[in-house]
Structures are given as C-alpha cells and as structure tokens.
Design an enzyme around this catalytic site. Structure first.
Site, PDB file in Angstrom:
ATOM      1  N   ASP A 142      34.266  48.554  37.379  1.00 45.94           N
ATOM      2  CA  ASP A 142      33.672  47.466  38.335  1.00 45.94           C
ATOM      3  C   ASP A 142      34.724  46.164  38.237  1.00 45.94           C
ATOM      4  O   ASP A 142      34.939  45.557  37.402  1.00 45.94           O
ATOM      5  CB  ASP A 142      32.460  46.738  37.948  1.00 45.94           C
ATOM      6  N   MET A 143      35.653  46.108  39.261  1.00 53.92           N
ATOM      7  CA  MET A 143      36.999  45.167  39.307  1.00 53.92           C
ATOM      8  C   MET A 143      36.636  44.028  40.255  1.00 53.92           C
ATOM      9  O   MET A 143      36.410  44.545  41.473  1.00 53.92           O
ATOM     10  CB  MET A 143      38.052  46.043  39.821  1.00 53.92           C
ATOM     11  N   GLU A 144      36.375  42.919  39.983  1.00 46.53           N
ATOM     12  CA  GLU A 144      36.141  41.688  40.715  1.00 46.53           C
ATOM     13  C   GLU A 144      36.265  40.586  39.753  1.00 46.53           C
ATOM     14  O   GLU A 144      36.212  40.353  38.553  1.00 46.53           O
ATOM     15  CB  GLU A 144      34.576  41.563  41.221  1.00 46.53           C
ATOM     16  N   TRP A 145      36.583  39.319  40.519  1.00 51.07           N
ATOM     17  CA  TRP A 145      36.873  38.208  39.872  1.00 51.07           C
ATOM     18  C   TRP A 145      35.229  37.754  39.439  1.00 51.07           C
ATOM     19  O   TRP A 145      34.423  37.940  39.950  1.00 51.07           O
ATOM     20  CB  TRP A 145      37.381  36.989  40.759  1.00 51.07           C
TER      21      TRP A 145
END
Length: 260
Positions: A142-145
């Site tokens: 899961d890649m998000e800021w």
C-alpha cells in the site's frame, strides 16, 4: 439430498435479504453483490456495477464482521490490513484472517508503507506476521502519502527514491511468498512518483469519484477500490468496496494463476 439443498438455498436467500445468517458456502462459489453505498457516486462507464466480482478491504475499523453473511451478500474476496511500517500489527488482522478463511472468503494481506523505516525492515515485519496460506491472494504493498502519522507525516522522498524502496520491499516479499505482490495506490501518489513507469506488477487502484480510466489514464488494473462508504449485511459500519477487473471466468482463471 434435495431437501438439504433447498434448505441451504433458503438460508442463503434470507441472508441476502439481511434477515438471516448464512452458513459457510462451498469454496469457489461466487455471490452477486448485495451492497449499498451511503454516499453513492454516479460513475461514468464502466461503473462498478458492470463488474461481476466484488469484495472489500478491512482493518481495525471493522470490528464486527459476520463473514458468512458478508460472503453470501457478495464479499467474494477481502484484502486485510496486516502491518504498517516496521513495528505495527493491525489489532484485528488475526481475527479477520482466521474468520474470513473459515467462511471461504478468498483473502490477502496488505502492508501500509512508511518512509521512516527501511524497506528491508518493513518487508521482514510483514513476513513475520502474515502466514503463507494455501489459496491466499498475493501480498499487497500500500503506497500512499500518510499525512496523519504522528511520527512520519512529512517524510516524502523524491520519486526515484520512492521507486527504489518499493523495489526492495517487493523483491523480498516476492521471494518469500513466491508471488509478485500487488501495488495499491492513489491518484496523487501515482502521479507524484511517476508510477506509470513502474512496470511488471498488477495494480489495485483507489478512485472513489472517477473511474480508473479517468483517474489513472493508460494504467491497467486488477482491483478498483471504488467506495469508502459501503453498507453490507453482516458488516457493522461503513466498509471499502472493491471490484475485480474482469468476468467471473476471468476471476477464476486469475485465481488459478495468482493464488498461493
């Protein structure tokens, strides 16, 4: 035998109407979505309803799930939050993993990435907490800021460093589970880190106001997270809704190839 089959079908029908609790269905049976959205969106085509196979993702916020009832109402798969950074285990992960499996829901685990811990440490933390279970979905990165973290909100490396760290995590996790992980991301993170140039992995895309075609032009996808306000019998409170990109036949073929 006929009487037993009719009884089973009757209970499933009651569950779909929200008036009963379904028994575990045989493995591999797919159910049509009996979902409602608290904040529905008028999507362009193809809208979520055009896709045949739907599911959810769940974390500690979903404290009460009757997985048998949820499955009978269209939860055919579930992505479950397992780990975050290098030391956080979602407090509901073990319960969700066990109970979804018992109900015959095809499930997988995801890791929420932090840029304040090395990818090696985060990969090993995920491996330490997520079992290699037969039939499980591929692991998810899961890649998000993360603007809400009390310790790692403002660390935002340049795109090349983001991609480097992703590749390290993906390589370690793939070697352990024997499957290339899936990448989950948001439109902003995707654009700011040039993930359109990141090749060789399947994508799970979040876009709750537009279709993936509109929000991620040219990007292929396997899963679409299209709502954060789903209402499903058997699940207390709102839950994220997701669709698989193909037909029932495509789903079965994909599972045969990608499930562990």
């Amino acid at each position: 035998m006929i009487a037993r089959i009719l009884t089973f079908l009757t209970v499933l029908t009651l569950a779909a109407c929200g008036t009963g609790t379904a028994p575990p269905a045989p493995p591999g049976v797919l159910f049509a979505p009996n979902f409602r959205d608290a904040k529905p969106v008028d999507f362009a085509n193809p809208a979520p309803a055009r896709f045949a196979v739907h599911g959810i993702d769940a974390a500690r916020f979903q404290t009460s799930i009757d997985w048998n009832t949820a499955r009978a109402n269209g939860v055919n798969f579930a992505f479950l939050k397992a780990t975050e950074g290098g030391d956080l285990l979602d407090i509901e992960f073990k319960n969700h993993w066990r109970n979804a499996g018992r109900a015959g829901v095809v499930r997988g685990a995801y890791h929420f990435y932090y840029f304040c811990t090395t990818p090696e440490v985060q990969a090993q933390w995920f491996i330490q907490n997520v079992p290699r279970s037969r039939g499980a979905l591929p692991p998810v990165l899961d890649m998000e800021w993360n603007p809400f973290s009390p310790t790692c909100a403002k660390v935002r490396p340049p795109a090349a460093e983001v991609q480097r760290q992703m590749r390290v995590w993906l390589r370690i996790v793939e070697a352990h589970y024997g499957q290339p992980p899936i990448i989950y991301t948001t439109p902003r993170f995707y654009e700011e880190n040039n993930l359109k140039s990141f090749r060789g992995y399947e994508y799970w895309l979040r876009t709750t106001a537009k279709t993936p075609r509109e929000a991620f032009p040219g990007q292929s996808w396997k899963f679409w997270q299209y709502s954060a306000t789903g209402i499903i019998p058997g699940i207390k409170g709102d839950v994220d809704l997701n669709a698989f990109s193909g037909s029932r036949e495509a789903w079965n073929a994909w599972l045969a190839r990608r499930a562990q």
